[in-house]
Write a protein that holds these residues in place. Structure first.
Motif, PDB file in Angstrom:
ATOM      1  N   LEU A 131      10.869  -0.776  34.323  1.00 36.13           N
ATOM      2  CA  LEU A 131       9.842  -1.833  34.881  1.00 36.13           C
ATOM      3  C   LEU A 131      10.626  -2.269  36.516  1.00 36.13           C
ATOM      4  O   LEU A 131       9.822  -2.280  37.308  1.00 36.13           O
ATOM      5  CB  LEU A 131      10.113  -3.145  34.040  1.00 36.13           C
ATOM      6  CG  LEU A 131       9.842  -4.461  34.789  1.00 36.13           C
ATOM      7  CD1 LEU A 131       8.089  -4.351  34.871  1.00 36.13           C
ATOM      8  CD2 LEU A 131      10.021  -5.836  33.871  1.00 36.13           C
ATOM      9  N   GLU A 183       7.307  -9.511  31.585  1.00 38.99           N
ATOM     10  CA  GLU A 183       6.825  -8.340  31.559  1.00 38.99           C
ATOM     11  C   GLU A 183       7.016  -7.583  30.465  1.00 38.99           C
ATOM     12  O   GLU A 183       6.191  -6.790  29.645  1.00 38.99           O
ATOM     13  CB  GLU A 183       7.324  -7.464  32.861  1.00 38.99           C
ATOM     14  CG  GLU A 183       6.761  -8.149  34.055  1.00 38.99           C
ATOM     15  CD  GLU A 183       5.526  -7.652  34.543  1.00 38.99           C
ATOM     16  OE1 GLU A 183       5.005  -6.717  33.750  1.00 38.99           O
ATOM     17  OE2 GLU A 183       4.970  -8.211  35.276  1.00 38.99           O
ATOM     18  N   GLN A 214      12.171  -0.177  38.391  1.00 41.74           N
ATOM     19  CA  GLN A 214      11.484   1.114  39.147  1.00 41.74           C
ATOM     20  C   GLN A 214      10.105   0.828  39.836  1.00 41.74           C
ATOM     21  O   GLN A 214       9.782   1.282  41.108  1.00 41.74           O
ATOM     22  CB  GLN A 214      11.538   2.351  38.416  1.00 41.74           C
ATOM     23  CG  GLN A 214      13.176   2.817  38.110  1.00 41.74           C
ATOM     24  CD  GLN A 214      13.159   3.974  37.117  1.00 41.74           C
ATOM     25  OE1 GLN A 214      11.993   4.249  36.409  1.00 41.74           O
ATOM     26  NE2 GLN A 214      14.335   4.545  37.198  1.00 41.74           N
ATOM     27  N   ASP A 215       9.442  -0.025  39.087  1.00 39.21           N
ATOM     28  CA  ASP A 215       7.868  -0.462  39.700  1.00 39.21           C
ATOM     29  C   ASP A 215       7.747  -1.415  40.496  1.00 39.21           C
ATOM     30  O   ASP A 215       6.879  -1.596  41.039  1.00 39.21           O
ATOM     31  CB  ASP A 215       7.081  -0.502  38.408  1.00 39.21           C
ATOM     32  CG  ASP A 215       6.891   0.744  37.568  1.00 39.21           C
ATOM     33  OD1 ASP A 215       6.958   1.777  38.164  1.00 39.21           O
ATOM     34  OD2 ASP A 215       6.289   0.556  36.396  1.00 39.21           O
TER      35      ASP A 215
END
Length: 72
Positions: free
Chosen positions: A24, A40, A26-27
């Motif tokens: 997550l 999330e 990384q996004d």
């Protein structure tokens, strides 16, 4: 006195969350706050993420600046 987190998540769930949180973040190069991470990954009580986030920081996978977490 309430003992947070370890009570709620077993080892497998913890491992899954570790991986989900790293992926997550990384996004989100701008980072996320713990409340946003909990939303999330669909964890109802964001406080249950406290030990997981601590582990990720100790492992050098995640860093925290102010109240925002970033992938390393």
């Amino acid at each position: 006195e309430e003992d947070i987190a370890e009570d709620f998540l077993d080892e497998e769930e913890t491992e899954t969350l570790h991986n989900q949180i790293v992926a997550l973040l990384q996004d989100f190069p701008g980072g996320l706050r713990m409340v946003e991470i909990a939303e999330e990954v669909e964890v109802e009580n964001w406080r249950s993420l406290i030990p997981i986030m601590r582990d990720l920081q100790n492992d050098g996978e995640v860093k925290k600046e102010d109240s925002t977490y970033f992938v390393v």
